[in-house]
Motif scaffolding. Structure first.
Motif, mmCIF file in Angstrom:
data_model
loop_
_atom_site.group_PDB
_atom_site.id
_atom_site.type_symbol
_atom_site.label_atom_id
_atom_site.label_comp_id
_atom_site.label_asym_id
_atom_site.label_seq_id
_atom_site.Cartn_x
_atom_site.Cartn_y
_atom_site.Cartn_z
ATOM 1 N N GLY A 118 28.234 -4.364 -23.489
ATOM 2 C CA GLY A 118 29.365 -3.759 -22.770
ATOM 3 C C GLY A 118 29.570 -2.370 -22.995
ATOM 4 N N LYS A 119 28.897 -1.626 -23.678
ATOM 5 C CA LYS A 119 28.996 -0.234 -24.169
ATOM 6 C C LYS A 119 27.953 0.821 -23.109
ATOM 7 C CE LYS A 119 29.860 -1.242 -28.973
ATOM 8 N NZ LYS A 119 29.420 -0.962 -30.238
ATOM 9 N N ARG A 120 27.596 0.118 -22.226
ATOM 10 C CA ARG A 120 26.651 0.944 -21.560
ATOM 11 C C ARG A 120 26.893 0.749 -19.789
ATOM 12 N NH1 ARG A 120 26.226 2.738 -25.498
ATOM 13 N NH2 ARG A 120 24.452 3.044 -26.916
ATOM 14 N N LEU A 121 26.915 2.029 -19.045
ATOM 15 C CA LEU A 121 27.103 1.759 -17.577
ATOM 16 C C LEU A 121 26.100 2.380 -16.991
ATOM 17 C CD1 LEU A 121 28.928 1.116 -15.036
ATOM 18 C CD2 LEU A 121 30.154 3.279 -15.619
ATOM 19 N N VAL A 122 25.568 2.052 -15.866
ATOM 20 C CA VAL A 122 24.559 2.754 -15.069
ATOM 21 C C VAL A 122 24.974 3.038 -13.721
ATOM 22 C CG1 VAL A 122 22.068 2.231 -14.232
ATOM 23 C CG2 VAL A 122 22.761 1.219 -16.496
ATOM 24 N N SER A 123 24.511 4.133 -13.374
ATOM 25 C CA SER A 123 25.198 4.721 -11.966
ATOM 26 C C SER A 123 23.964 5.321 -11.303
ATOM 27 C CB SER A 123 26.231 5.703 -12.097
ATOM 28 O OG SER A 123 25.841 6.824 -12.822
ATOM 29 N N SER A 124 23.880 5.503 -10.061
ATOM 30 C CA SER A 124 23.004 6.234 -9.079
ATOM 31 C C SER A 124 23.367 6.806 -8.061
ATOM 32 C CB SER A 124 21.864 4.754 -8.802
ATOM 33 O OG SER A 124 22.565 3.962 -7.799
ATOM 34 N N GLY A 125 22.535 7.708 -7.368
ATOM 35 C CA GLY A 125 23.057 8.174 -6.130
ATOM 36 C C GLY A 125 22.192 8.757 -5.408
ATOM 37 N N ASP A 126 22.448 9.629 -4.466
ATOM 38 C CA ASP A 126 21.605 10.305 -3.346
ATOM 39 C C ASP A 126 20.678 11.369 -4.015
ATOM 40 O OD1 ASP A 126 22.979 8.689 -1.410
ATOM 41 O OD2 ASP A 126 24.047 10.173 -0.804
ATOM 42 N N ASP A 127 20.831 11.656 -5.215
ATOM 43 C CA ASP A 127 20.256 12.829 -5.856
ATOM 44 C C ASP A 127 18.704 12.239 -6.566
ATOM 45 O OD1 ASP A 127 21.166 11.264 -7.898
ATOM 46 O OD2 ASP A 127 21.898 13.160 -8.942
ATOM 47 N N HIS A 128 18.458 10.795 -6.309
ATOM 48 C CA HIS A 128 17.324 10.315 -6.496
ATOM 49 C C HIS A 128 17.149 9.653 -7.943
ATOM 50 C CE1 HIS A 128 15.114 12.799 -3.232
ATOM 51 N NE2 HIS A 128 16.220 12.203 -2.595
ATOM 52 N N THR A 129 18.347 9.917 -8.829
ATOM 53 C CA THR A 129 18.482 9.491 -10.148
ATOM 54 C C THR A 129 19.281 8.465 -10.538
ATOM 55 O OG1 THR A 129 20.180 11.111 -10.558
ATOM 56 C CG2 THR A 129 17.951 12.052 -10.547
ATOM 57 N N VAL A 130 19.094 7.767 -11.581
ATOM 58 C CA VAL A 130 19.803 6.862 -12.297
ATOM 59 C C VAL A 130 20.313 7.263 -13.534
ATOM 60 C CG1 VAL A 130 19.837 4.686 -12.985
ATOM 61 C CG2 VAL A 130 18.360 4.979 -11.289
ATOM 62 N N ILE A 131 21.758 7.299 -13.983
ATOM 63 C CA ILE A 131 22.190 7.621 -15.061
ATOM 64 C C ILE A 131 22.776 6.789 -15.947
ATOM 65 C CG2 ILE A 131 24.112 9.467 -16.153
ATOM 66 C CD1 ILE A 131 23.787 11.102 -13.729
ATOM 67 N N VAL A 132 22.331 6.792 -17.186
ATOM 68 C CA VAL A 132 23.009 5.767 -18.269
ATOM 69 C C VAL A 132 23.924 6.315 -18.903
ATOM 70 C CG1 VAL A 132 22.302 4.151 -20.051
ATOM 71 C CG2 VAL A 132 20.733 4.684 -18.381
ATOM 72 N N TRP A 133 25.387 5.839 -18.965
ATOM 73 C CA TRP A 133 26.436 6.103 -19.459
ATOM 74 C C TRP A 133 26.887 5.380 -20.741
ATOM 75 C CZ3 TRP A 133 28.762 10.723 -17.164
ATOM 76 C CH2 TRP A 133 28.425 10.906 -15.883
ATOM 77 N N ASP A 134 27.445 6.305 -21.669
ATOM 78 C CA ASP A 134 28.137 5.766 -22.841
ATOM 79 C C ASP A 134 29.794 5.432 -22.372
ATOM 80 O OD1 ASP A 134 29.249 4.938 -25.080
ATOM 81 O OD2 ASP A 134 28.935 6.628 -26.238
ATOM 82 N N VAL A 135 30.185 4.143 -22.273
ATOM 83 C CA VAL A 135 31.266 3.911 -21.674
ATOM 84 C C VAL A 135 32.437 4.386 -22.614
ATOM 85 C CG1 VAL A 135 32.902 2.134 -21.173
ATOM 86 C CG2 VAL A 135 30.455 1.792 -20.725
ATOM 87 N N THR A 136 32.347 4.320 -23.893
ATOM 88 C CA THR A 136 33.336 4.355 -25.127
ATOM 89 C C THR A 136 33.605 5.936 -25.022
ATOM 90 O OG1 THR A 136 31.767 4.497 -26.746
ATOM 91 C CG2 THR A 136 32.942 2.700 -26.270
#
Length: 501
Positions: free
Chosen positions: A1-19
């Motif tokens: 529950g500490k990681r968030l994954v987002s994606s978009g039109d820039d062809h990339t996927v970003i892994v985020w630290d939620v805290t």
């Protein structure tokens, strides 16, 4: 529950630290917008899909473990074909695959006991993978005839005495039986020690020379570090100042001497033409862990300066800093196409009949009401086109992955072995969402259809399609929800496995 994954039109996927609200890693591998993704419960595996028509698999990066050499010697007692009837060509080749994605193939050799004497190198990232060897009889129409296969656990090869396994293996036929056919293989495993991690971002080049006779250039960049596998950027057509903006992550092993970036001009009918190269010693990466520079291109021998420059950004992290990057993801060599030709062999859409492997068209489309001969592609409703991935979901036990595409189909595969277990024609338009049930083997899908929903057709918010007569006044484009029983696929698969056993 500490990681968030987002994606978009820039062809990339970003892994985020939620805290902390900070980006941990940017994953680059897709060639178009990324619109779907799912994490496997209880593991560090990530699936992403997008409008490039591919499903990519990412796993937690624990570092490069070593290298495996596979030496294909010869086979014995292979099944012969009848040259008079043309049932076989008697030209044999071997396909060697590590995990799902690293694949090599030998040359063609004639006879029932062909000898190849070819060696292939593989990178070992996960000790739980298997080496899959298959022998085929070559066919000019790519319908190669299967002659036998074998699977060898990578763990068995890694812990062999001195890392060498040299023996003759029995081949298993398509019925799962061991016949007289055998193959001689030699496996050699070498472990490596990592001194750090290098993130190479190939940004762009400028002032490249014209390589095509009647045009510009079609440049791409090949990247390698030490003995690790070579990776390359996409090809930018007809451009002397290409922009790639692609990232590659390497584990720097002991003894690695240089980072090599080579720019080639892509050609369709012949070997690639060298434009120039950049060589950066590994000691420069260690002494200067953050590099952001333009490098002049040099010739292959490095003695003269070639025309053009290359812009790269490099970040080096020593091995003792590895704990800070423990949550990094690495793209596995696996690339799952959103569509394969065999999809049509699973379930024929409504109004189609399969006869000796060919699809016969009949009647009206069950989705739009038009006759199938009026469809542009004859196989799918005009409402659903393209193999773009619109949705992905993982079963709650982490064993199955399903993805929906723009042609209205749902594909289902196993997470561990990447075995395709089913394909459904679900909707006339894109499959916009998927959701596995928490309690049983049901899969909920919603997508675009030519259907008219009435309040009496709604059951707990889900539209249950009815095969009722339609009128032009009732039909419209709606978001339709359907329920699929995945358990039937697994039951069919288990019965098939038992028959083979």
């Amino acid at each position: 529950g500490k990681r968030l994954v987002s994606s978009g039109d820039d062809h990339t996927v970003i892994v985020w630290d939620v805290t902390g609200g900070q980006p941990l890693q940017t994953l680059r591998g897709h060639a178009h917008a990324v619109v779907a993704g799912a994490l496997v419960p209880g593991s560090d595996k990530l699936f992403t899909g997008g409008f490039d028509g591919e499903v990519l698999v990412w796993t937690r990066d624990t570092g490069l473990l070593g290298y495996l050499k596979v030496f294909v010697v010869e086979a014995f007692n292979l099944r012969r074909g009848d040259t008079l009837t043309g049932s076989m060509s008697n030209s044999r080749f071997v396909s060697v695959e590590l995990g799902k994605g690293q694949r090599e193939r030998t040359a063609l050799r004639k006879g029932a006991s062909p000898a190849w004497y070819e060696e292939f190198d593989f990178s070992v990232w996960d000790i739980d993978e298997q080496v899959f060897v298959q022998v085929f009889d070559w066919d000019k129409d790519e319908a190669h005839r299967f002659l036998g296969s074998l699977k060898v656990s990578l763990e068995e090869l890694v812990f062999a005495e001195e890392g060498v396994t040299d023996k003759e293996f029995d081949l298993v036929d398509d019925e799962g039986d061991r016949g007289k056919a055998t193959i001689s293989l030699r496996f050699t495993y070498r472990s490596v020690a990592s001194i750090g991690e290098a993130t190479v971002f190939v940004e762009r080049a400028r002032n490249l020379p014209r390589m095509d006779t009647f045009g510009l250039s079609d440049p791409f960049c090949m990247v390698s570090l030490g003995k690790s596998e070579k990776q390359k950027t996409r090809v930018v057509k007809r451009n002397l100042n290409p922009e790639w903006n692609e990232e590659f992550v390497y584990n720097v092993e002991e003894g690695a001497r240089e980072l090599k970036l080579i720019i080639y001009d892509w050609n369709l009918t012949q070997e690639y033409d060298l434009i120039g190269q950049v060589i950066i010693p590994v000691e420069n990466l260690i002494s200067n862990p953050a590099i952001d520079e333009w490098y002049p291109l040099k010739s292959m021998d490095g003695a003269s300066v070639a025309r053009g420059e290359l812009k790269v950004r490099i970040k080096f992290s020593a091995a003792n800093e590895r704990s800070e990057f423990a949550t990094r993801f690495r793209r596995t060599p696996t690339t799952w196409p959103a569509f394969v030709r065999s999809d049509f062999n699973f379930y024929s859409p409504v109004g189609q009949v399969a006869f000796f492997g060919r699809i016969l068209l009949r009647g009206k489309c069950g989705f739009c009401g038009q006759h199938r001969r009026d469809h542009e592609n004859d196989l799918r409703c005009n409402l659903g086109t393209g193999n773009y991935v619109h949705s992905i979901d993982i079963s709650h036990d982490g064993t199955l992955v399903a993805w929906g595409t723009g042609d209205g189909r749902i594909r289902v595969a196993t997470v561990g072995s990447a075995e395709r277990v089913g394909c459904w024609t679900a909707h006339a338009g894109p499959v916009l969402g998927l959701n596995f049930s928490r309690w049983d083997m049901r899969l909920l899908s919603w997508g675009v259809d030519y259907r008219h929903a009435k309040p009496s057709d709604l059951v707990r918010g889900a539209y249950v399609p009815k095969r009722a007569a339609r009128t032009s006044g009732q039909d419209s484009i709606n978001i339709v929800v359907e329920t699929w029983y995945v358990g039937s696929l697994m039951e069919d698969r288990d019965r098939w496995i038992k028959r083979r056993a």
